[in-house]
Each structure stands twice: as structure tokens, then as C-alpha cells.
Design a protein around this motif. Structure first.
Motif, mmCIF file in Angstrom:
data_model
loop_
_atom_site.group_PDB
_atom_site.id
_atom_site.type_symbol
_atom_site.label_atom_id
_atom_site.label_comp_id
_atom_site.label_asym_id
_atom_site.label_seq_id
_atom_site.Cartn_x
_atom_site.Cartn_y
_atom_site.Cartn_z
ATOM 1 N N LYS A 86 41.654 50.620 39.824
ATOM 2 C CA LYS A 86 41.453 49.197 39.566
ATOM 3 C C LYS A 86 40.451 48.612 40.557
ATOM 4 O O LYS A 86 40.419 48.988 41.733
ATOM 5 C CB LYS A 86 42.793 48.440 39.688
ATOM 6 N N GLU A 87 39.651 47.679 40.053
ATOM 7 C CA GLU A 87 38.737 46.931 40.913
ATOM 8 C C GLU A 87 39.322 45.540 41.108
ATOM 9 O O GLU A 87 39.509 44.794 40.149
ATOM 10 C CB GLU A 87 37.358 46.834 40.267
ATOM 11 N N PHE A 88 39.628 45.205 42.347
ATOM 12 C CA PHE A 88 40.195 43.896 42.663
ATOM 13 C C PHE A 88 39.066 42.955 43.068
ATOM 14 O O PHE A 88 38.286 43.250 43.984
ATOM 15 C CB PHE A 88 41.226 44.008 43.784
ATOM 16 N N LYS A 89 38.986 41.822 42.376
ATOM 17 C CA LYS A 89 37.961 40.823 42.660
ATOM 18 C C LYS A 89 38.634 39.555 43.164
ATOM 19 O O LYS A 89 39.615 39.099 42.570
ATOM 20 C CB LYS A 89 37.136 40.540 41.403
ATOM 21 N N TYR A 90 38.102 38.987 44.242
ATOM 22 C CA TYR A 90 38.741 37.851 44.895
ATOM 23 C C TYR A 90 37.933 36.577 44.683
ATOM 24 O O TYR A 90 36.700 36.577 44.791
ATOM 25 C CB TYR A 90 38.901 38.128 46.388
ATOM 26 N N VAL A 91 38.626 35.490 44.384
ATOM 27 C CA VAL A 91 38.011 34.179 44.168
ATOM 28 C C VAL A 91 38.688 33.182 45.112
ATOM 29 O O VAL A 91 39.905 32.988 45.038
ATOM 30 C CB VAL A 91 38.168 33.716 42.705
ATOM 31 N N PRO A 95 39.585 39.080 51.104
ATOM 32 C CA PRO A 95 40.220 40.370 50.820
ATOM 33 C C PRO A 95 41.192 40.768 51.921
ATOM 34 O O PRO A 95 40.955 40.508 53.099
ATOM 35 C CB PRO A 95 39.031 41.340 50.751
ATOM 36 N N LYS A 124 39.831 45.706 35.800
ATOM 37 C CA LYS A 124 39.666 44.694 36.834
ATOM 38 C C LYS A 124 40.889 43.778 36.931
ATOM 39 O O LYS A 124 41.493 43.423 35.925
ATOM 40 C CB LYS A 124 38.417 43.842 36.572
ATOM 41 N N TYR A 126 41.599 40.112 38.795
ATOM 42 C CA TYR A 126 40.994 38.976 39.487
ATOM 43 C C TYR A 126 42.097 38.201 40.209
ATOM 44 O O TYR A 126 43.094 37.816 39.604
ATOM 45 C CB TYR A 126 40.283 38.061 38.498
ATOM 46 N N SER A 128 42.813 34.869 42.537
ATOM 47 C CA SER A 128 42.337 33.612 43.116
ATOM 48 C C SER A 128 43.326 33.140 44.171
ATOM 49 O O SER A 128 44.490 33.562 44.188
ATOM 50 C CB SER A 128 42.190 32.544 42.029
ATOM 51 N N TYR A 151 44.386 38.315 35.460
ATOM 52 C CA TYR A 151 44.071 37.224 36.381
ATOM 53 C C TYR A 151 45.359 36.715 37.026
ATOM 54 O O TYR A 151 46.346 36.472 36.326
ATOM 55 C CB TYR A 151 43.386 36.073 35.639
#
Length: 274
Positions: A86-91, A95, A124, A126, A128, A151
Motif C-alpha cells: 500500500k502507498e500511504f498519502k498524507y494530507v 508522516p 493507495k 489517503y 488526512s 480515505y
């Protein structure tokens, strides 16, 4: 599947192409990955390099803490494998290695009784800092699932594990959506088995859902009456956080959830082989 049918209309050809590509991408990626990396169940021993992860989960995940050492090792191996794919993306959030660990543990908790545990349909996740806006919706979201990924609001996710007795757990809720989303869209053998078990769950759950829609009482949160998709996710939250109450009040619903997920939180030490 229901979501796709609802979307179909004047642009049906475009939607079908997108949906078909997503299914192909899911199955191809899964085939390549599984040919190289079989399920890492391992020896049932905790590796020394997992010490920090083990401590974090023992403190913050009640489910993990309730497992015996053998199943903790099995659980943690699955968590590490889940994070690898998994690719974790932070908003609006810095991190932190603790964040993907706890989020991944929610997915593994839900699927711990299943052979297929990676939620492969999604690449992915996401994350926040707090609730967020989605397109034209006026109300802020705490979490949702779409073709683009899973998300989550970290504030609300973390609250769910800090207060693990109120049947409000955003992580389990959204992972439940992700599980059925992927199972209904994919074509793998596990998905066929899950569909069959989910049909049985639907038969048992429908009367409870209809009763709630009509204003009847239930141990489930009222949000379960919003739609059957939400009923499913809320029933998962209650299944894990208030299992004795659900088993007492809705024994058939509890039984069919045990069958569907192949585990019994009341008897958490016994995880049946698939």
C-alpha cells in the motif's frame, strides 16, 4: 456492483471501460504479486525487528492484545505485508510510522480469519489530519472508499481505537466498505467464496435492517439504517467492539458475521483455519 449500476446512464460505455480496466488491473497485479510472494504466515514467532511494532499494537489495538503470541506473530506478519503493498498519502498530516501500522492493523483485524487479507483492489490509502471535503458535498467526511483508494481522517480513526467499546470505529467501518467493494468488483476465487457467504449474511441481516428503517430499536447505531451498505459497516463495528451484546441481542446476525469473516470475537483466541 450496485454502485456501478447506479452510475450507468448516458455515459455507460465510458463507465464500463473504466470499471473493466479497474478489474483487469486488480487481477493482473494480484496474479504477479502472488506468484512472487505467497502469504507470509511464517513460523508463528515474533521477529526482533518487530519489537516496536509489537509494542505499539499491544498498547493501541485491543484486538491484537487479546491474541496469544502465535496469533500476534501471524497478525503482525500480515500487517507488515499489507503495508508493503500500500502507498500511504498524507494530507495536512506529517508522516509517522505509527499511522500506517495502526491503519493496516484495522484491515488485518477485519480479515484475520480469511486467507485473502490484503484488500488488493486498493493501492493507495489517503490519510488526512481531520475531517475533509469531497467534491460538491457540503458535509465534511471522516472516511470513504472509492475507485481511487481508501480515505481516512486520522483524528477520527485514532479516536476509534482509543475508545474501543462504543462500537464507533472508523477504521473497521471503512475497511468493511473496502472489503465488500473489492470482493464485488474482483474476480478471484476468494471473492466468489466471499460473495456466497455475503448472500447468506444479506438474508439474515435484511430483516434487522428493514426493522431499523421502519424505526425499530436495535443494538446497532441508528446510522445503520441509512443504507444497507452502511448497515454492513456498522454491524462490523459492533461485531468487534460489542460482540457479547450483539450476540445476545441478534444471535443470528452475529452467527452469520462469524461465518462470513471466519472468526468469533467472543472466542478471539480461536481463529479457525480456512
Amino acid at each position: 456492483m450496485i454502485t456501478v449500476i447506479t452510475i450507468l446512464g448516458g455515459s455507460s460505455l465510458l463507465v464500463f471501460i473504466i470499471w473493466s480496466w479497474e478489474r483487469f488491473r486488480y487481477d493482473y497485479r494480484r496474479m504477479i504479486r502472488d506468484s512472487k510472494h505467497p502469504e507470509p504466515e511464517g513460523t508463528g514467532l515474533l521477529l526482533p525487528e518487530w519489537a516496536q511494532h509489537h509494542d505499539w499494537l499491544r498498547i493501541h489495538n485491543t484486538y491484537y492484545r487479546s491474541l496469544n503470541l502465535h496469533n500476534q506473530a501471524r497478525f503482525l506478519r500480515r500487517v507488515m505485508d499489507f503495508m508493503r503493498y500500500k502507498e500511504f498519502k498524507y494530507v495536512d498530516l506529517d508522516p509517522d510510522p505509527f499511522i500506517p501500522l495502526l491503519i493496516s492493523s484495522a484491515a488485518i483485524q477485519l480479515t484475520f480469519g480469511l486467507n485473502d487479507f490484503r484488500l488488493d483492489f486498493f493501492d493507495k490509502i489517503y490519510v488526512s489530519g481531520s475531517a475533509y471535503q469531497v467534491h460538491w458535498h457540503k458535509q465534511a467526511f471522516q472516511g470513504h472508499v472509492s475507485l481511487q483508494g481508501i480515505y481516512l481522517s486520522w483524528e477520527h480513526f485514532y479516536h476509534g481505537y482509543r475508545h474501543y467499546d462504543d462500537a464507533h470505529n472508523l477504521g473497521l467501518h471503512e475497511m468493511a466498505h473496502a472489503l465488500t467493494y473489492g470482493a464485488l468488483m474482483g474476480k478471484a476465487s476468494m471473492d466468489k467464496t466471499f460473495r456466497s457467504r455475503f448472500r447468506e449474511y444479506y438474508k439474515v441481516a435484511s430483516p434487522v435492517y428493514k426493522r431499523m428503517r421502519a424505526g425499530g430499536d436495535s443494538v446497532l447505531d441508528r446510522y445503520a439504517a441509512t443504507s444497507f451498505h452502511e448497515f454492513w459497516a456498522v454491524s462490523v463495528e459492533t461485531f468487534f467492539e460489542k460482540p457479547i451484546l450483539l450476540k445476545t441481542a441478534e444471535p443470528e446476525l452475529y452467527r452469520t458475521l462469524c461465518d462470513l469473516l471466519n472468526q468469533d470475537p467472543v472466542e478471539i483466541m480461536t481463529i479457525k483455519p480456512v
